[in-house]
Enzyme design. Structure first.
Site, PDB file in Angstrom:
ATOM      1  N   ARG A  25      36.912  26.791  42.646  1.00 46.62           N
ATOM      2  CA  ARG A  25      37.126  26.661  41.211  1.00 46.62           C
ATOM      3  C   ARG A  25      37.931  25.396  40.900  1.00 46.62           C
ATOM      4  NH1 ARG A  25      35.478  28.466  36.105  1.00 46.62           N
ATOM      5  NH2 ARG A  25      37.266  28.732  34.714  1.00 46.62           N
ATOM      6  N   GLU A  34      44.950  61.935  47.516  1.00 45.84           N
ATOM      7  CA  GLU A  34      45.495  62.252  48.840  1.00 45.84           C
ATOM      8  C   GLU A  34      47.016  62.074  48.875  1.00 45.84           C
ATOM      9  OE1 GLU A  34      42.581  62.423  48.497  1.00 45.84           O
ATOM     10  OE2 GLU A  34      41.305  62.156  50.239  1.00 45.84           O
ATOM     11  N   GLN A  36      43.730  38.109  38.111  1.00 50.48           N
ATOM     12  CA  GLN A  36      44.474  37.040  37.430  1.00 50.48           C
ATOM     13  C   GLN A  36      43.975  35.668  37.885  1.00 50.48           C
ATOM     14  OE1 GLN A  36      46.695  37.897  35.160  1.00 50.48           O
ATOM     15  NE2 GLN A  36      47.268  35.825  34.577  1.00 50.48           N
TER      16      GLN A  36
END
Lengths: 85, 381
Positions: B261, B357, B330
């Site tokens: 990115r 659990e 994020q």
């Protein structure tokens, strides 16, 4: 260490009471006294089977058999005797 | 060709299986409200469903660590598919292996291992979550058979299960039964779930369901003290690795996205804030893996503290999964909120692991007790 000693030591390692001077006799019901948590019955069964190399059958999983040092010692001794017969 | 099955070969087989049969279809499974039965059958054919059972019962005899690593490979690709291992294999299968009679083991375990019968663990109810002993589903004894009546909720695989381990009560006794689905058992899929959307989660109603006395699992009255606690212990071990799986997957997505990115004219991994997120994730994943391996090793050794170390591992990996999945969303920005990208699903799935659990809050009590005992040092000793 003898059978009762090993069982007593395991219980002491798993007590969930925090006073330094806590004590219990071989005939005290450790569950009724609130000395152990909800996981302890399962842990105790695993411990007894592994430590003494015995198989506790489902019909022997009675709370009375595991409620005190003396009762557990009696159960373990009877299982060991059966194994040697 | 070498056909010898080793732990390493099974783990690699699980990785390749996930790549080919699971990963490309994960979103579709959610949209279709369930993983296909054919996928479960394939898992059986590969031996995954009985991986931890002894060969005597159709299993592969994997040790706990290898079983955990196999679970991680499936869990990285799809949490709902991994839930088959948690529920069908661990909660149901391993509990039958531990407490079942020889007849029960010989009958059910090969069916579980092959996937010919799917099992679910029917404990939770609308008013019964962490307080497992308070189940309202009841049973009564009719000579040599029992009848169960009640409604279960949140039962993973419940809608497609062929049989159940049902937890029911009678007066003060809590007992586990192996119950085959018949016309008195009805299931309703639960819609609108945050996650495990492909896990066939259902409400199950038992309406005077008759079962033979031979189908008691363990013994009458030990349902809470032994069966539930044992099943949850197996389940927690599976969930510990499931948390690691999400954390590892989220970390890989972050590292990959950060290198691809570009923003402000440079790859985003060059920003210190991104490096901080990735570095924290690396450290926490490594720590989580250590805890899982330690728990697995102690389980292999039948160590008395394996139960609590499993709790520690589950607590940590579920928290870590949530944190890293949150950071992964994020880091991905808008794409992190879009189901064409992995973090969106991981973020939803991670939250579930902090609840099932043993919720984090319940486990904190047990871990605290352990710490108060183990790390107590009397002054001046």
């Amino acid at each position: 260490m003898n059978i009762a000693g090993k069982i007593r030591e395991f219980i002491q390692e798993n007590l969930v009471v925090w006073e330094d001077d806590i004590s219990f006799s071989d005939t005290d019901n450790i569950f009724q006294l609130g000395f152990v948590n909800s996981l302890f019955a399962m842990k105790l069964l695993n411990f007894v089977e592994i430590e003494f190399d015995i198989k506790i059958e489902n019909n022997e999983i009675e709370l009375v058999n595991f409620s005190s040092v003396a009762n557990m010692e009696r159960l373990v001794k009877s299982k060991l005797m059966q194994a040697h017969e | 060709m070498n056909n010898i099955v080793t732990p390493a070969s099974i783990i690699e087989e699980a990785r390749l299986f996930a790549k080919e049969h699971i990963r490309p279809y994960t979103t579709r499974f959610e949209e279709n409200n369930g993983i296909p039965r054919s996928l479960i059958n394939k898992m059986g054919e590969h031996g995954f469903l009985g991986a931890v059972f002894p060969p005597l019962y159709g299993g592969l005899g994997l040790d706990p660590i290898a079983y955990g690593q196999m679970t991680e490979e499936i869990g990285k690709a799809c949490c709902s598919t991994r839930s088959v291992l948690t529920v069908h294999t661990s909660l149901v299968g391993q509990t039958i292996l531990r407490f079942g009679t020889e007849e029960q083991r010989s009958y059910w375990l090969p069916l579980i291992a092959s996937g010919k019968k799917i099992g679910a663990f029917a404990l939770s109810e609308a008013e019964t979550g962490s307080d497992a002993g308070s189940v309202k589903t009841s049973y009564i004894n009719h000579e040599d058979e029992y009848a169960i009546t009640g409604r279960k909720k949140w039962i993973s695989l419940g809608h497609i299960a062929d049989f159940f381990i049902v937890i029911a009560s009678c007066k003060e006794k809590v007992t586990a039964f192996i119950v085959e689905r018949d016309e008195t058992v009805t299931s309703t899929p639960m819609q609108g779930l945050l996650a495990n959307r492909a896990g066939h989660v259902a409400e199950i109603t038992f309406n005077n369901t008759r079962i033979p006395a031979a189908n008691i699992l363990g013994k009458e009255g030990i349902g809470l003290s032994h069966i539930i606690n044992t099943a949850m212990d197996y389940g927690r071990y599976s969930i510990a690795w499931a948390g690691l799986a999400i954390a590892q997957e989220a970390l890989e997505s972050m590292a990959t996205y950060a290198r691809q990115r570009t923003q402000f004219g440079q790859k985003i991994y060059k920003f210190q804030s991104i490096q901080q997120m990735i570095s924290q994730a690396v450290v926490n994943v490594h720590a989580a893996r250590c805890l899982c391996l330690k728990a697995g090793q102690m389980r292999s050794e039948n160590h008395p503290d394996a139960v609590v170390e499993t709790i520690v591992a589950k607590y940590h990996t579920s928290k870590t999964a949530m944190q890293i999945a949150t950071d992964a969303v994020q880091l991905h920005g808008g794409n992190g909120c879009y189901n064409m990208y992995v973090p969106e699903r991981l973020f939803r799935e991670a939250k579930i692991l902090e609840i099932i659990e043993g919720s984090s809050q319940v486990l904190q009590g047990i871990i605290s007790e352990f710490g108060l005992k183990k790390y107590y040092t009397k002054a001046h000793e």
